[in-house]
Design an enzyme around this catalytic site. Structure first.
Site, PDB file in Angstrom:
ATOM      1  N   THR A   1       0.870  -0.971  -0.156  1.00 41.36           N
ATOM      2  CA  THR A   1      -0.009   0.117   0.136  1.00 41.36           C
ATOM      3  C   THR A   1       0.978   1.315   0.128  1.00 41.36           C
ATOM      4  O   THR A   1       1.873   1.376   0.678  1.00 41.36           O
ATOM      5  CB  THR A   1      -0.995   0.075   1.199  1.00 41.36           C
ATOM      6  OG1 THR A   1      -1.602  -1.072   1.262  1.00 41.36           O
ATOM      7  CG2 THR A   1      -1.857   1.001   1.278  1.00 41.36           C
ATOM      8  N   ASP A  32      -9.149  -1.992   3.496  1.00 40.27           N
ATOM      9  CA  ASP A  32      -9.574  -0.733   3.822  1.00 40.27           C
ATOM     10  C   ASP A  32      -9.343   0.573   2.797  1.00 40.27           C
ATOM     11  O   ASP A  32      -9.963   1.493   3.046  1.00 40.27           O
ATOM     12  CB  ASP A  32      -8.761  -0.389   5.110  1.00 40.27           C
ATOM     13  CG  ASP A  32      -7.329  -0.446   4.738  1.00 40.27           C
ATOM     14  OD1 ASP A  32      -6.699  -1.332   4.462  1.00 40.27           O
ATOM     15  OD2 ASP A  32      -6.662   0.571   4.963  1.00 40.27           O
ATOM     16  N   HIS A  54      -3.099  -3.997   8.379  1.00 42.73           N
ATOM     17  CA  HIS A  54      -4.066  -5.290   8.219  1.00 42.73           C
ATOM     18  C   HIS A  54      -5.311  -4.589   7.825  1.00 42.73           C
ATOM     19  O   HIS A  54      -6.072  -3.964   9.003  1.00 42.73           O
ATOM     20  CB  HIS A  54      -4.072  -5.846   9.604  1.00 42.73           C
ATOM     21  CG  HIS A  54      -4.927  -7.099   9.381  1.00 42.73           C
ATOM     22  ND1 HIS A  54      -5.885  -7.293  10.335  1.00 42.73           N
ATOM     23  CD2 HIS A  54      -5.129  -7.873   8.492  1.00 42.73           C
ATOM     24  CE1 HIS A  54      -6.560  -8.317  10.028  1.00 42.73           C
ATOM     25  NE2 HIS A  54      -6.076  -8.746   8.970  1.00 42.73           N
TER      26      HIS A  54
END
Lengths: 134, 165
Positions: A1, A32, A54
């Site tokens: 990410t 997310d 996470h």
């Protein structure tokens, strides 16, 4: 990410986050990053943040918005980031990292994982690191 | 107001041999985003530029260099948000787009919606002239090796990633 937060000369803040997700994830799994308030949030009234880590844990605590909530309560970016990351760790056992900037241009790069690559530029000064304390 | 930009390249494990590339990648992204700000660009322009830089860098899990799903395919997500008016755009499960953050920004600016996913995001990309790239172009040898290793019977990718964020 990967992610970025910024404040411009007009005092406007923004965030951006992009990811390939989790290795060997189920087809159709969305983490997310794409979820507003989890992978990122920006509000000129408080600041902006981008998250990594996470994804399922980040979504459960709505991490990005949680950090801005703490800033709304008066915490500086670093304290708000650490408080939210600690909550995520103790409440759902999730680890991650965040970058934060507030409307005054104060910033933080904090993580509960072993590493997070980050860099910042303010007033023509470059800062960067991977390990805690750098 | 003095402009500021902060970027991250992810909180996953960074192996020693990847460290220098990751450091250089985040520094490059931050400087590119800062350059936008110094020239009077907006915070939104700046964060998009910085993230695009890292999407194009195979060291990072985004764009080129994304990890693979269980079928060995790339599925990417992205979000962008403007603090001035709370405008936001996001895409999920996009496959053949070099810069998902650009597509997310188009969702923010060209639609009334906040999030487009999968086939709908693909159709929107076509409609807005965002070029498709061959899926192989986004897959690095490192991502493929990791995917293969995770398919081995004794591997446990979830356990491996648990403490890494």
């Amino acid at each position: 990410t990967v992610g970025a937060v910024a404040v411009d000369s007009g005092g406007n803040v923004a965030c951006a986050t992009s990811t390939g997700g989790l290795s060997n994830k189920l087809i159709g799994r969305v983490g997310d990053t794409a979820c507003i308030g989890s992978g990122g949030y920006a509000d000129n009234h408080f600041g902006a943040t981008s998250t990594t880590g996470h994804g399922e844990s980040i979504m459960k605590v709505v991490l990005a918005r949680l950090i801005l909530y703490h800033m709304e309560q008066g915490m500086p970016p670093e304290v708000a980031a650490d408080t939210a990351l600690d909550y995520m760790k103790t409440r759902v056992g999730g680890l991650g990292g965040v970058i934060v900037v507030n409307k005054a241009g104060e910033w933080a790069a904090r993580f509960s994982t072993k590493q997070m690559s980050w860099a910042a530029v303010e007033d023509d000064n470059l800062h960067y690191g991977i390990y805690a304390g750098e | 107001m003095k402009p500021v930009i902060v970027v991250h390249g992810g909180a996953g494990r960074i192996f020693k041999e990847q460290e220098e590339g990751c450091r250089a990648g985040v520094v490059r992204a931050a400087l590119r985003g800062y350059s936008v700000l110094k020239q009077g660009g907006s915070a939104v322009d700046s964060v998009e530029e910085a993230v695009r830089s890292m999407e194009d860098d195979p060291h990072f899990n985004a764009g080129c260099g994304s990890v693979l799903n269980e079928k060995g395919e790339v599925e990417m997500d992205a979000i962008i948000m403007d603090g001035k008016n709370l405008d936001s755009g996001a895409v999920s499960a996009v496959k053949c787009i070099a810069n998902p953050i650009k597509l997310a920004r188009l969702v923010m600016e060209k639609t009334k919606h906040v999030l487009l996913t999968d086939h709908g995001a693909h159709l929107f990309a076509q409609a807005t002239g965002v070029p498709e790239v061959p899926r192989e172009k986004l897959i690095t040898e490192r991502s493929r090796e990791r995917w293969k290793k995770n398919l081995e019977p004794d591997s446990n990718p979830e356990e491996f990633q648990k403490d890494l964020g």
